[in-house]
Design a protein around this motif. Structure first.
Motif, PDB file in Angstrom:
ATOM      1  N   ASP A 200       0.854  -1.192   0.000  1.00 38.93           N
ATOM      2  CA  ASP A 200       0.000   0.000   0.000  1.00 38.93           C
ATOM      3  C   ASP A 200       0.888   1.239   0.000  1.00 38.93           C
ATOM      4  O   ASP A 200       1.607   1.501   0.966  1.00 38.93           O
ATOM      5  N   TRP A 202      -0.387   4.354  -0.397  1.00 37.76           N
ATOM      6  CA  TRP A 202      -1.275   5.476  -0.084  1.00 37.76           C
ATOM      7  C   TRP A 202      -1.607   6.303  -1.334  1.00 37.76           C
ATOM      8  O   TRP A 202      -2.157   7.390  -1.238  1.00 37.76           O
ATOM      9  N   GLY A 238      -6.662   0.394  -0.353  1.00 37.17           N
ATOM     10  CA  GLY A 238      -5.579   0.280   0.619  1.00 37.17           C
ATOM     11  C   GLY A 238      -5.441  -1.110   1.188  1.00 37.17           C
ATOM     12  O   GLY A 238      -6.332  -1.953   1.084  1.00 37.17           O
TER      13      GLY A 238
END
Length: 305
Positions: A200, A202, A238
């Motif tokens: 992930d 972001w 996410g």
């Protein structure tokens, strides 16, 4: 796909077949999105691990309970982002533990090892001997020789990905950095004759592939960076899990619906904090992983023995 009925903050999913119940179980971080008394980031601390189950191959999910985790040495303890594997009839959970409920991020966290015979009740075994006191997000994978490897996020080294090895899930040796990339929630799996790691960033999910589980090559395109159009899917994806079932692979991820760029909710509002679990089928094309979050996904996780 699923909303937590307690705090409406389901995140960080991991899916495993429950041999006793003959159902698929999903564990997730139960963020306290609807707690109106929370200050700072206390709403993502003081969390428990929620459980949902599916009896129809992952199409529909029903809230079951929170995991009974017998490791609570500190008041206001926090449980985050588990990974769960099964070995020789016993389940093993590798769980991020934070020693309290805090208003900021400046506190230690460790990864603890727990075991269970039923996936509901968990016994503490040990705290893993990793390189720092600020580590999160375990991902455990059995290597071809039958030993085990754990990847995790080292927050003290620019949030890069580290790894440790074990012959038996009990004794661990940390080997340092695995991937010099900033990201969370590593997930490692095998599909189409090679190994994959998704993290992930972001800003969508970064994809890497490897032939030996040591040297990782980045894929240029990220997954779930562009918003979808479906309900609660119009923000970046996410911290995922991937379930390979037969010749198909499914990416389970979470979104913050109130954080869409097109229609952002007010900061610190319940709408900005709430999160949901979504799913999309992965596709393999020209040596790369892709997915279309606006294409209907028909989930069919095959039952296991």
């Amino acid at each position: 796909m699923f909303r937590d009925p307690v705090y409406d903050g389901a995140a960080d999913p991991v899916i495993i077949w429950n041999k006793q119940a003959k159902k698929w179980w999903m564990f997730y971080t139960n963020r306290r999105a609807t707690d109106t008394t929370a200050t700072g980031v206390t709403w993502v601390h003081g969390t428990r691990i929620g459980i949902a189950e599916s009896g129809d191959g992952g199409t529909t999910w029903t809230y079951r309970d929170t995991a009974n985790i017998g490791y609570r040495p500190n008041p206001g303890y926090t449980h985050w982002a588990p990974d769960v594997v099964e070995d020789q009839g016993q389940y093993h959970m590798f769980l991020t533990y934070v020693p309290g409920t805090f208003t900021d991020w400046n506190h230690p966290r460790v990864i603890v090892h727990l075991t269970s015979s039923d996936l509901l009740n968990w016994r503490y075994v040990q705290t893993l001997p990793l390189v720092t006191d600020k580590v999160i997000d375990a991902s455990v994978f059995r290597l071809p020789d039958g030993t085990w490897r754990l990847w995790y996020n080292n927050e003290r080294d620019h949030k890069s990905i580290y790894y440790a090895d074990s012959p038996d899930l009990q004794f661990w040796t940390d080997h340092g950095q695995a991937l010099n990339e900033r990201g969370e929630g590593p997930k490692v799996f095998r599909w189409h004759e090679q190994y994959w790691m998704i993290i992930d960033k972001w800003q969508g999910l970064a994809v890497y592939h490897s032939a030996d589980l040591l040297h990782w090559q980045a894929q240029p395109e990220r997954l779930l960076e562009a918003p979808g159009q479906a309900l609660d899917d119009q923000a970046i994806g996410g911290h995922p899990d991937v379930v390979v079932s037969g010749n198909r692979a499914y990416l389970f991820y979470f979104t913050h619906p109130g954080r869409s760029k097109a229609h952002p909710a007010p900061n610190n509002s319940i709408a900005a904090k709430r999160s949901v679990i979504q799913v999309v089928e992965l596709e393999f094309k020209d040596g790369k992983l892709t997915c279309d979050r606006d294409k209907p996904t028909f989930v069919r996780l095959l039952n296991q023995r």
